[in-house]
Design a protein around this motif. Structure first.
Motif, mmCIF file in Angstrom:
data_model
loop_
_atom_site.group_PDB
_atom_site.id
_atom_site.type_symbol
_atom_site.label_atom_id
_atom_site.label_comp_id
_atom_site.label_asym_id
_atom_site.label_seq_id
_atom_site.Cartn_x
_atom_site.Cartn_y
_atom_site.Cartn_z
ATOM 1 N N ILE A 122 0.819 -1.072 0.135
ATOM 2 C CA ILE A 122 -0.073 -0.109 0.038
ATOM 3 C C ILE A 122 0.827 1.323 -0.072
ATOM 4 N N ASP A 123 0.058 2.246 -0.330
ATOM 5 C CA ASP A 123 1.086 3.700 -0.259
ATOM 6 C C ASP A 123 0.723 4.438 1.003
ATOM 7 N N HIS A 124 1.553 5.243 1.298
ATOM 8 C CA HIS A 124 1.370 6.112 2.627
ATOM 9 C C HIS A 124 1.741 7.575 2.545
ATOM 10 N N SER A 139 6.642 6.544 -3.276
ATOM 11 C CA SER A 139 5.547 6.250 -3.667
ATOM 12 C C SER A 139 5.396 6.006 -5.268
ATOM 13 N N ALA A 140 6.307 6.561 -5.912
ATOM 14 C CA ALA A 140 6.370 6.482 -7.480
ATOM 15 C C ALA A 140 6.392 4.810 -7.883
ATOM 16 N N LEU A 141 7.121 4.118 -7.107
ATOM 17 C CA LEU A 141 7.472 2.657 -7.504
ATOM 18 C C LEU A 141 6.083 1.998 -7.388
ATOM 19 N N LEU A 142 5.046 2.356 -6.712
ATOM 20 C CA LEU A 142 3.799 1.625 -6.836
ATOM 21 C C LEU A 142 2.976 1.742 -8.123
ATOM 22 N N TRP A 159 4.348 -1.979 8.077
ATOM 23 C CA TRP A 159 2.962 -1.411 7.860
ATOM 24 C C TRP A 159 2.712 -1.171 6.438
ATOM 25 N N ASN A 160 3.674 -1.060 5.519
ATOM 26 C CA ASN A 160 3.188 -0.879 3.911
ATOM 27 C C ASN A 160 2.916 -2.072 3.368
ATOM 28 N N ARG A 201 -3.030 3.182 -3.646
ATOM 29 C CA ARG A 201 -3.820 3.983 -2.897
ATOM 30 C C ARG A 201 -3.182 4.630 -1.498
ATOM 31 N N VAL A 202 -3.313 5.709 -0.916
ATOM 32 C CA VAL A 202 -2.678 6.093 0.523
ATOM 33 C C VAL A 202 -3.764 5.330 1.431
ATOM 34 N N CYS A 203 -3.031 4.452 2.438
ATOM 35 C CA CYS A 203 -3.751 3.969 3.421
ATOM 36 C C CYS A 203 -3.425 3.827 4.547
#
Length: 353
Positions: A122-124, A139-142, A159-160, A201-203
């Motif tokens: 997930i993103d953060h 985050s760009a790696l996602l 946590w990610n 998605r930012v979770c």
């Protein structure tokens, strides 16, 4: 109803943040979604009121399981204690000073039902103490389809990633004791996964700069990072990882340790030379065939590590810091030191045994 997701929350000295974290996990869930989620909070012999706060929260809400440890064992072993009590098909480790933005658990449940992965990434956003949220450069790696070689560059944190519980059991993946406990856990989790998925998605909101976090604590315990990387490489050798992935991991490891070495909040100046020498020794132990230093300033520091040349590294670092001070003086905005990139491989602990 079967439990789909277990959220494990290790708790240590976070009384100011605990309720916000717990409230955020179940916020906005429907009764059916709520029934498919269990939350296990592990009181790691917290020295403040967290243990009593957890008991009161559980009595008031009725949907929190609390595990009280008799002595402080640290973040990794506290997570293991929660995992041992888990009943969900999937497990998510959430730090007790962090926050899940609205809709995160629902989005995770929906994606798990769709793809049934071994591991879901997930993103953060990085959350400052003043509430400011900041996008992480990693985050760009996602973006795009899951690619292990690219995604190994994400922060190696627990946590990610949401993981299938029987996948963890199959590969005997647990956290070791000590600081930087995420290194020999999170990397194998990503490498061993046969079904790897991404929820772009930012979770998660990851709190940075909190007093008591190891990213803000000067201590010789940062030297524990070397043992954790050695543990990971022992696993990597047994796993028979492909050569290209070993090169990628090695580059990330050296970059991570250089971040620690150059960070004033973690490394006392009197200990920086010894830490650099340990990086050089680790470089000699694990350098893979086919490795080439990265380009630019980062690659120059990698070459200095390979040569075990601390005097030149110290001079280079001093030059960068002086240039940064000059930029701050002219631009009146904080400059980013080359030793502290915008998206470092950061590790945080809420439990300090």
């Amino acid at each position: 109803m079967d439990v789909v997701l277990t959220v494990v929350v290790p708790v240590y000295a976070v009384a100011d943040y605990l309720h916000q974290c717990l409230d955020s996990i179940r916020a906005g869930l429907t009764p059916e979604e709520n029934a498919s989620v269990e939350v296990i909070a592990v009181d790691d012999a917290s020295p403040d009121d967290c243990g009593a706060m957890l008991d009161a929260y559980a009595a008031r809400h009725g949907d929190l399981r609390v595990v009280h440890l008799s002595s402080n064992v640290g973040l990794g072993l506290a997570r293991n204690a929660g995992l041992a009590e888990a009943r969900g098909r999937f497990v998510w480790f959430v730090d007790s000073d962090d926050v899940l933005p609205a809709g995160s658990v629902r989005a995770v449940l929906e994606r798990l039902a769709e793809t049934d992965p071994d591991v879901l990434l997930i993103d953060h956003l990085r959350m400052h103490e003043d509430g400011r949220l900041q996008t992480d450069a990693s985050s760009a790696l996602l973006a795009g389809p899951p690619d292990r070689h690219r995604l190994i560059g994400l922060q190696h944190t627990a946590w990610n990633r949401i993981m299938r519980r029987d996948f963890l059991a199959k590969h005997d993946l647990r956290f070791p004791a000590g600081w930087y406990e995420d290194v020999p856990f999170s990397n194998p989790v990503l490498i061993a996964a046969e079904r790897l998925d991404v929820l772009n998605r930012v979770c998660y909101h990851y709190r940075i700069g909190r007093e008591g976090a190891i990213t803000a604590t000067r201590s010789d315990r940062h030297f524990e990072a070397f043992g954790q990387w050695d543990r990971f490489y022992a696993w990597l050798d047994d796993a028979g990882a492909d050569p290209a992935l070993r090169v990628r991991v090695f580059t990330l490891m050296i970059s991570h340790l250089l971040v620690v070495a150059g960070n004033e909040n973690r490394m006392h100046p009197s200990r920086r030379r010894a830490f650099f020498r340990e990086i050089a020794a680790l470089h000699r132990r694990h350098r893979p065939t086919g490795y080439l230093p990265p380009a630019g300033a980062s690659g120059l520091k990698h070459r200095l590590v390979a040569a075990n040349s601390y005097p030149l590294y110290a001079a280079l670092r001093a030059g960068y810091r002086l240039a940064g001070l000059r930029r701050r003086g002219t631009q009146r905005t904080p400059a980013v030191s080359p030793d502290i990139p915008s998206a470092p491989q950061r590790v945080k602990t809420t439990s300090i045994p």
